[in-house]
Design a protein around this motif. Structure first.
Motif, PDB file in Angstrom:
ATOM      1  N   SER A  12      36.662  33.972  22.124  1.00 24.53           N
ATOM      2  CA  SER A  12      36.096  33.411  23.352  1.00 24.53           C
ATOM      3  C   SER A  12      36.369  31.919  23.460  1.00 24.53           C
ATOM      4  CB  SER A  12      34.582  33.671  23.406  1.00 24.53           C
ATOM      5  OG  SER A  12      34.300  35.042  23.520  1.00 24.53           O
ATOM      6  N   LEU A  13      36.147  31.190  22.366  1.00 24.31           N
ATOM      7  CA  LEU A  13      36.368  29.745  22.381  1.00 24.31           C
ATOM      8  C   LEU A  13      37.844  29.416  22.580  1.00 24.31           C
ATOM      9  CD1 LEU A  13      33.985  28.573  19.500  1.00 24.31           C
ATOM     10  CD2 LEU A  13      33.644  28.344  21.969  1.00 24.31           C
ATOM     11  N   VAL A  87      49.089  42.860  28.964  1.00 21.69           N
ATOM     12  CA  VAL A  87      48.090  43.939  28.925  1.00 21.69           C
ATOM     13  C   VAL A  87      47.724  44.274  27.489  1.00 21.69           C
ATOM     14  CG1 VAL A  87      47.613  46.325  29.586  1.00 21.69           C
ATOM     15  CG2 VAL A  87      48.985  44.856  31.088  1.00 21.69           C
ATOM     16  N   GLN A  88      46.422  44.365  27.233  1.00 22.37           N
ATOM     17  CA  GLN A  88      45.886  44.717  25.918  1.00 22.37           C
ATOM     18  C   GLN A  88      46.245  43.683  24.836  1.00 22.37           C
ATOM     19  OE1 GLN A  88      43.869  47.596  25.351  1.00 22.37           O
ATOM     20  NE2 GLN A  88      43.878  47.638  27.586  1.00 22.37           N
ATOM     21  N   THR A  89      46.381  42.423  25.230  1.00 21.95           N
ATOM     22  CA  THR A  89      46.661  41.359  24.265  1.00 21.95           C
ATOM     23  C   THR A  89      45.790  40.146  24.591  1.00 21.95           C
ATOM     24  OG1 THR A  89      48.422  40.262  25.541  1.00 21.95           O
ATOM     25  CG2 THR A  89      49.065  42.095  24.107  1.00 21.95           C
ATOM     26  N   TRP A  90      45.819  39.154  23.685  1.00 21.94           N
ATOM     27  CA  TRP A  90      45.053  37.933  23.916  1.00 21.94           C
ATOM     28  C   TRP A  90      45.554  37.175  25.142  1.00 21.94           C
ATOM     29  CZ3 TRP A  90      46.605  32.659  23.317  1.00 21.94           C
ATOM     30  CH2 TRP A  90      45.554  31.741  23.484  1.00 21.94           C
ATOM     31  N   TYR A  91      46.845  37.304  25.438  1.00 20.64           N
ATOM     32  CA  TYR A  91      47.376  36.672  26.655  1.00 20.64           C
ATOM     33  C   TYR A  91      46.657  37.204  27.891  1.00 20.64           C
ATOM     34  CZ  TYR A  91      51.225  35.001  23.740  1.00 20.64           C
ATOM     35  OH  TYR A  91      51.964  34.389  22.767  1.00 20.64           O
ATOM     36  N   GLY A  92      46.264  38.458  27.830  1.00 20.56           N
ATOM     37  CA  GLY A  92      45.509  39.041  28.933  1.00 20.56           C
ATOM     38  C   GLY A  92      44.152  38.386  29.089  1.00 20.56           C
ATOM     39  N   CYS A  93      43.514  38.073  27.956  1.00 26.21           N
ATOM     40  CA  CYS A  93      42.223  37.369  28.000  1.00 26.21           C
ATOM     41  C   CYS A  93      42.374  36.029  28.705  1.00 26.21           C
ATOM     42  CB  CYS A  93      41.691  37.149  26.587  1.00 26.21           C
ATOM     43  SG  CYS A  93      41.237  38.644  25.687  1.00 26.21           S
ATOM     44  N   VAL A  94      43.427  35.308  28.329  1.00 26.24           N
ATOM     45  CA  VAL A  94      43.668  33.980  28.910  1.00 26.24           C
ATOM     46  C   VAL A  94      43.974  34.092  30.400  1.00 26.24           C
ATOM     47  CG1 VAL A  94      45.166  31.956  28.873  1.00 26.24           C
ATOM     48  CG2 VAL A  94      44.463  33.024  26.730  1.00 26.24           C
ATOM     49  N   MET A  95      44.836  35.025  30.764  1.00 30.42           N
ATOM     50  CA  MET A  95      45.210  35.184  32.167  1.00 30.42           C
ATOM     51  C   MET A  95      44.006  35.549  33.022  1.00 30.42           C
ATOM     52  SD  MET A  95      47.535  34.941  34.397  1.00 30.42           S
ATOM     53  CE  MET A  95      48.920  34.684  33.263  1.00 30.42           C
ATOM     54  N   LEU A 173      38.809  44.995  18.885  1.00 23.25           N
ATOM     55  CA  LEU A 173      38.133  44.156  17.898  1.00 23.25           C
ATOM     56  C   LEU A 173      39.131  43.270  17.155  1.00 23.25           C
ATOM     57  CD1 LEU A 173      35.486  43.423  16.458  1.00 23.25           C
ATOM     58  CD2 LEU A 173      35.955  45.281  14.846  1.00 23.25           C
ATOM     59  N   GLY A 174      38.828  41.984  17.101  1.00 25.85           N
ATOM     60  CA  GLY A 174      39.677  41.038  16.398  1.00 25.85           C
ATOM     61  C   GLY A 174      40.902  40.611  17.175  1.00 25.85           C
ATOM     62  N   LYS A 175      41.052  41.138  18.395  1.00 25.91           N
ATOM     63  CA  LYS A 175      42.252  40.843  19.176  1.00 25.91           C
ATOM     64  C   LYS A 175      41.916  40.400  20.598  1.00 25.91           C
ATOM     65  CE  LYS A 175      46.756  42.885  20.256  1.00 25.91           C
ATOM     66  NZ  LYS A 175      47.581  44.142  20.168  1.00 25.91           N
ATOM     67  N   THR A 176      41.135  41.204  21.307  1.00 21.84           N
ATOM     68  CA  THR A 176      40.776  40.856  22.684  1.00 21.84           C
ATOM     69  C   THR A 176      39.268  40.941  22.940  1.00 21.84           C
ATOM     70  OG1 THR A 176      41.020  43.123  23.525  1.00 21.84           O
ATOM     71  CG2 THR A 176      42.992  41.731  23.493  1.00 21.84           C
ATOM     72  N   ARG A 177      38.489  41.235  21.899  1.00 21.13           N
ATOM     73  CA  ARG A 177      37.041  41.357  22.107  1.00 21.13           C
ATOM     74  C   ARG A 177      36.402  39.972  22.150  1.00 21.13           C
ATOM     75  NH1 ARG A 177      33.121  45.430  18.851  1.00 21.13           N
ATOM     76  NH2 ARG A 177      34.355  46.872  20.118  1.00 21.13           N
ATOM     77  N   THR A 178      35.937  39.578  23.326  1.00 22.05           N
ATOM     78  CA  THR A 178      35.230  38.316  23.499  1.00 22.05           C
ATOM     79  C   THR A 178      33.728  38.558  23.332  1.00 22.05           C
ATOM     80  OG1 THR A 178      35.048  38.665  25.888  1.00 22.05           O
ATOM     81  CG2 THR A 178      37.002  37.485  25.088  1.00 22.05           C
ATOM     82  N   ILE A 179      32.938  37.514  23.462  1.00 25.90           N
ATOM     83  CA  ILE A 179      31.491  37.672  23.316  1.00 25.90           C
ATOM     84  C   ILE A 179      30.942  38.622  24.375  1.00 25.90           C
ATOM     85  CG2 ILE A 179      29.271  36.488  23.487  1.00 25.90           C
ATOM     86  CD1 ILE A 179      30.525  34.054  22.232  1.00 25.90           C
ATOM     87  N   SER A 180      31.394  38.461  25.612  1.00 27.14           N
ATOM     88  CA  SER A 180      30.892  39.308  26.701  1.00 27.14           C
ATOM     89  C   SER A 180      31.236  40.774  26.477  1.00 27.14           C
ATOM     90  CB  SER A 180      31.476  38.833  28.034  1.00 27.14           C
ATOM     91  OG  SER A 180      31.048  37.530  28.331  1.00 27.14           O
TER      92      SER A 180
END
Length: 227
Positions: A12-13, A87-95, A173-180
């Protein structure tokens, strides 16, 4: 309570910092360009740039999924030519965080620009400064408190994003799971104690962000007059 996996906090951070940095740069530049546009163009651009703020996050996430899906031309292009999978990666979290949080940066920055005294701009022109120098040396510094407030709000929105993140990046878990997403996952699994832990963490972060806004905008308690 089970042992806490701290990866959602770190993800998340990291997501919030990167998304905020990109939104900060784009927000200042785009807000400046919109301010210079004519009225009709400004209305259209403002509507487009603000749209993610009023759309349900899942709708924005679905649109992003259509754009970056590996079954779509753009998603295929990114993977084959740049080696980037969204899709299904940390880049997706950022986007997802950028799309959802950017309107806050843009709106706050534009509002701050609109409050700049026009006489300062006229003075800069009188001194022979170019429009670019006027923008970066006069307008941006004067609008600093509003920009700072938008930056903090953008970070808060980015670390708390759930709907679009789930649609685009998933909940790995450990890849795209943020706090929310961790809170939702733990509640679904019946692990209310872990979910409550993450709720407390996000509340503390949110409180720290509110205090930061007060400090940055000069509206902290030290400036409040007693009755």
């Amino acid at each position: 309570m089970e042992k806490i996996d701290w990866s959602p906090l770190l993800i998340s951070l990291k997501t919030g910092i990167v998304a905020t940095a990109i939104s900060f740069i784009l927000g200042i530049i785009i807000a400046g360009l919109v301010m210079r546009a004519n009225k009709k163009v400004k209305w259209i651009l403002d509507g487009i740039l603000t749209l993610p703020l009023v759309l349900p996050p899942t709708v924005a996430g679905f649109i992003l999924l259509l754009i970056f899906s590996l079954r779509r031309p753009f998603g295929i292009f990114l993977l084959n030519h740049l080696g980037i999978k969204v899709v299904q990666t940390w880049y997706g979290c950022v986007m997802a965080a950028i799309v959802i949080a950017f309107p806050l940066m843009y709106r706050n920055t534009r509002a701050a620009f609109e409050q700049v005294d026009i006489n300062l701009i006229y003075a800069g022109r009188t001194l022979g400064l170019s429009e670019r120098k006027i923008f970066w040396k006069i307008i941006v510094p004067v609008a600093g408190p509003g920009i700072a407030s938008g930056t903090v709000l953008t970070f808060a929105r980015a670390i708390g994003e759930y709907g679009a993140t789930t649609m685009l990046a998933g909940n790995i878990l450990g890849k795209t799971r943020t706090i929310s997403t961790a809170i939702a996952a733990e509640v679904s699994a019946g692990n209310y104690d872990i979910a409550a832990f993450w709720v407390i963490v996000i509340i503390i972060l949110s409180f720290a962000i509110v205090v930061s806004i007060n400090v940055l905008t000069g509206h902290g308690m030290k400036n409040v007059k007693r009755w």
